[in-house]
Design an enzyme around this catalytic site. Structure first.
Site, short mmCIF file in Angstrom:
data_model
loop_
_atom_site.label_atom_id
_atom_site.label_comp_id
_atom_site.label_asym_id
_atom_site.label_seq_id
_atom_site.Cartn_x
_atom_site.Cartn_y
_atom_site.Cartn_z
N GLU A 110 -66.08 -23.27 58.26
CA GLU A 110 -66.82 -24.25 57.46
C GLU A 110 -68.13 -24.65 58.13
O GLU A 110 -69.08 -25.03 57.46
CB GLU A 110 -65.96 -25.52 57.22
CG GLU A 110 -64.85 -25.27 56.21
CD GLU A 110 -64.21 -26.55 55.67
OE1 GLU A 110 -64.50 -27.65 56.16
OE2 GLU A 110 -63.39 -26.42 54.74
N HIS A 114 -48.06 -7.10 68.42
CA HIS A 114 -47.25 -6.17 67.62
C HIS A 114 -47.72 -6.20 66.17
O HIS A 114 -46.96 -5.92 65.26
CB HIS A 114 -45.78 -6.55 67.73
CG HIS A 114 -45.30 -6.53 69.14
ND1 HIS A 114 -44.61 -5.48 69.69
CD2 HIS A 114 -45.49 -7.41 70.16
CE1 HIS A 114 -44.36 -5.72 70.97
NE2 HIS A 114 -44.89 -6.89 71.27
N LYS A 123 -63.62 -26.91 43.79
CA LYS A 123 -63.27 -28.29 43.40
C LYS A 123 -63.91 -28.61 42.06
O LYS A 123 -63.27 -29.17 41.17
CB LYS A 123 -63.82 -29.28 44.44
CG LYS A 123 -63.11 -29.30 45.74
CD LYS A 123 -63.63 -30.48 46.55
CE LYS A 123 -63.18 -30.44 47.98
NZ LYS A 123 -63.89 -31.39 48.81
#
Ligand code: PA5
Length: 490
Positions: free
Chosen positions: A305, A349, A457
């Site tokens: 951000e 892994h 939003k």
């Protein structure tokens, strides 16, 4: 006292080659830019007006008064003594730091075992998603009479938090009656937003309802753990004083303009060179500790951000030195390293294969821990593992990972914490915040806003018919509707 160490040997050409590592001349060329970025940031944070108007007040968060710290700690103890469960509601910067602190500073399996959590409540995180399964299951099981709710939203308007709080509030009301507000702690803006309005309304009805702390002015969500997170830490019995002390110690190291004295500045400069000159666009953060995994998730938000920006910053300066930052729409930036939170050894892994042999477009930062809170040894009779301690195995795995990356010319670096304690964790997060701020300066972007988050939003508000959505936004969404052709859905 031991310090957090930043080891960047494996970011340098001496260890990973000139094509992929930072050479002496790369660093020398970066000096002037680093000095300018550092000088600019120091001038900004020396000025209280700039700090508050540009959301830089987080730099001062470690410097809270003793009285205030004691008050928070006492309040936390009081809440802990009265409740068996705490639900923490919030998302993004109002969640990730708190979750990271919980995992790093409280015992693993805290909720599962009373002997591990002492006299502290269980903690549950909600409102960080819109998944009905999790909140439904939780409220179906907990007893509202024994539960305290901490709701955190700087704006007080975020849909996820707002919905979760609405649902939780009605559950509390049903379970405890009209005094339900005494089970709530609200952290939000001092004046603006729906949550602040609710706090004021509730106070009018019941002065003891809705404990509330105003948020410090001029601190963005993702830089606010040392603010919004304190009550959570106090409830859990973590020393706020030590946490802030560690952040203060790191702050003292971050005021040096000498790259070799300032770990956050060095981290920013090296990553900036690797990003801009060597194509290292992906930032993997790999703590070698299970309990620091969510710290890596917190950093992901911080980096994404703060630095992932479409436009460069245009600085307007008044005669008294006050600055205003605009998005310079004439200069598209589209910059920012892409964070990948990870953890050793689990991800050795998994994504490690790609880190070592995939595209050479990453830097890997390890967080290492010198001394764990406890240690265990593999029992005798287990061949070469007999008698070897877990901490030795983990530290060796870290060393081996460094070797495997470096020998394939993959730049990597390590931040070592002497131990995972409030003091060093406070220092660690302050280090990352400062490093991100410096990187923002080097990229010339505003590292303290997040305009890209608004799009989704707005679309939701438009669809939900939230009052106040502008006509311009209506028009824009109608002009570019989400196009779906059935033939492309199999
Ligand atoms: O860093 C930020 O500012 C954001 O991630 C916010 O924390 C997030 O969007 C939640 O916002 P609020 O605290 O207003 O509910």
């Amino acid at each position: 006292m031991e310090r957090i160490r930043f080891d960047f040997n494996n970011m340098l050409s001496a260890n990973v080659g000139k094509r992929h590592g930072v050479a002496k001349d790369d660093l020398e060329k970066a000096f002037a830019g680093a000095e300018k970025a550092f000088g600019h940031f120091q001038r900004l944070i020396a000025d209280v007006h700039n700090r508050t108007s540009l959301n830089l007040e987080w730099v001062r968060l470690p410097f809270k008064s003793r009285v205030m710290i004691d008050q928070v700690q006492r309040l936390g103890d009081e809440i802990a003594s009265r409740y068996e469960n705490v639900i923490s509601l919030g998302i993004g910067g109002s969640y990730l730091g708190i979750k990271a602190a919980q995992d790093a500073l409280c015992s693993p399996y805290h909720n599962e075992f009373a002997s591990l959590r002492g006299k502290r409540p269980r903690i549950y995180f909600e409102g960080n998603n819109l998944d009905p399964d999790t909140i439904g299951a939780l409220l179906g099981e907990l007893d509202p009479k024994k539960t305290f709710v901490i709701v955190i939203s700087k704006s007080g308007e975020t849909t996820e938090t707002k919905s979760a709080f609405a649902v939780t509030k009605s559950w509390l009301k049903k379970g405890v009656g009209k005094r339900f507000g005494r089970h709530v702690f609200a952290i939000t803006d001092l004046r603006a937003g729906a949550l602040r309005r609710e706090v004021s309304e509730e106070h009018a009805k019941d002065p003891l309802g809705f404990y509330s702390l105003p948020l410090a002015k001029g601190v963005g969500g993702r830089y606010s753990e040392l603010n919004i997170g304190l009550i959570h830490l106090a409830v859990m019995g973590v020393s706020v004083r030590h946490l802030l002390g560690g952040a203060q110690a790191m702050a003292a190291r971050c005021v040096s303009k000498d790259l070799f004295e300032n770990p956050a500045l060095m981290y920013a400069v090296l990553n900036n060179i690797l990003y801009r000159k060597k194509g290292k666009t992906i930032a993997v953060l790999m703590p070698f500790s299970e309990t620091l995994k969510s710290t890596a998730e917190w950093y992901s938000q911080l980096l994404a951000e703060s630095l992932g920006k479409k436009y460069h910053r245009r600085i307007l300066r008044t005669a008294d030195g006050s600055e205003f930052w605009l998005r310079d729409r004439s200069r598209i930036a589209n910059v920012g390293r892409t964070p990948v939170p990870s953890r050793g050894t689990s991800d050795l892994h998994s994504i490690h294969q790609n880190n070592v042999e995939g595209e050479n477009n990453k830097t890997v930062t390890f967080i290492k821990v010198k001394k764990f809170r406890r240690d265990i040894k593999v029992p005798a009779g287990n061949g070469f593992l007999s008698g070897v301690s877990y901490s030795k195995l983990l530290s060796l795995a870290g060393e081996a990972t460094e070797w495997s990356l470096s020998s394939e010319s993959r730049p990597n670096c390590a931040i070592t914490m002497p131990e995972i304690s409030p003091y060093y964790w406070g220092g660690l997060i302050y280090f990352f915040e400062m490093a991100t701020a410096f990187e923002g300066e080097l990229l010339n972007v505003n590292a303290f806003d997040q305009p890209g988050v608004e799009g989704y939003k707005h679309y939701m508000y438009y669809k939900l018919r939230k009052p106040g959505v502008s006509r311009a936004l209506h028009k824009e969404i109608q002009k570019h509707p989400l196009a779906k052709d059935k033939k492309f859905v199999l």
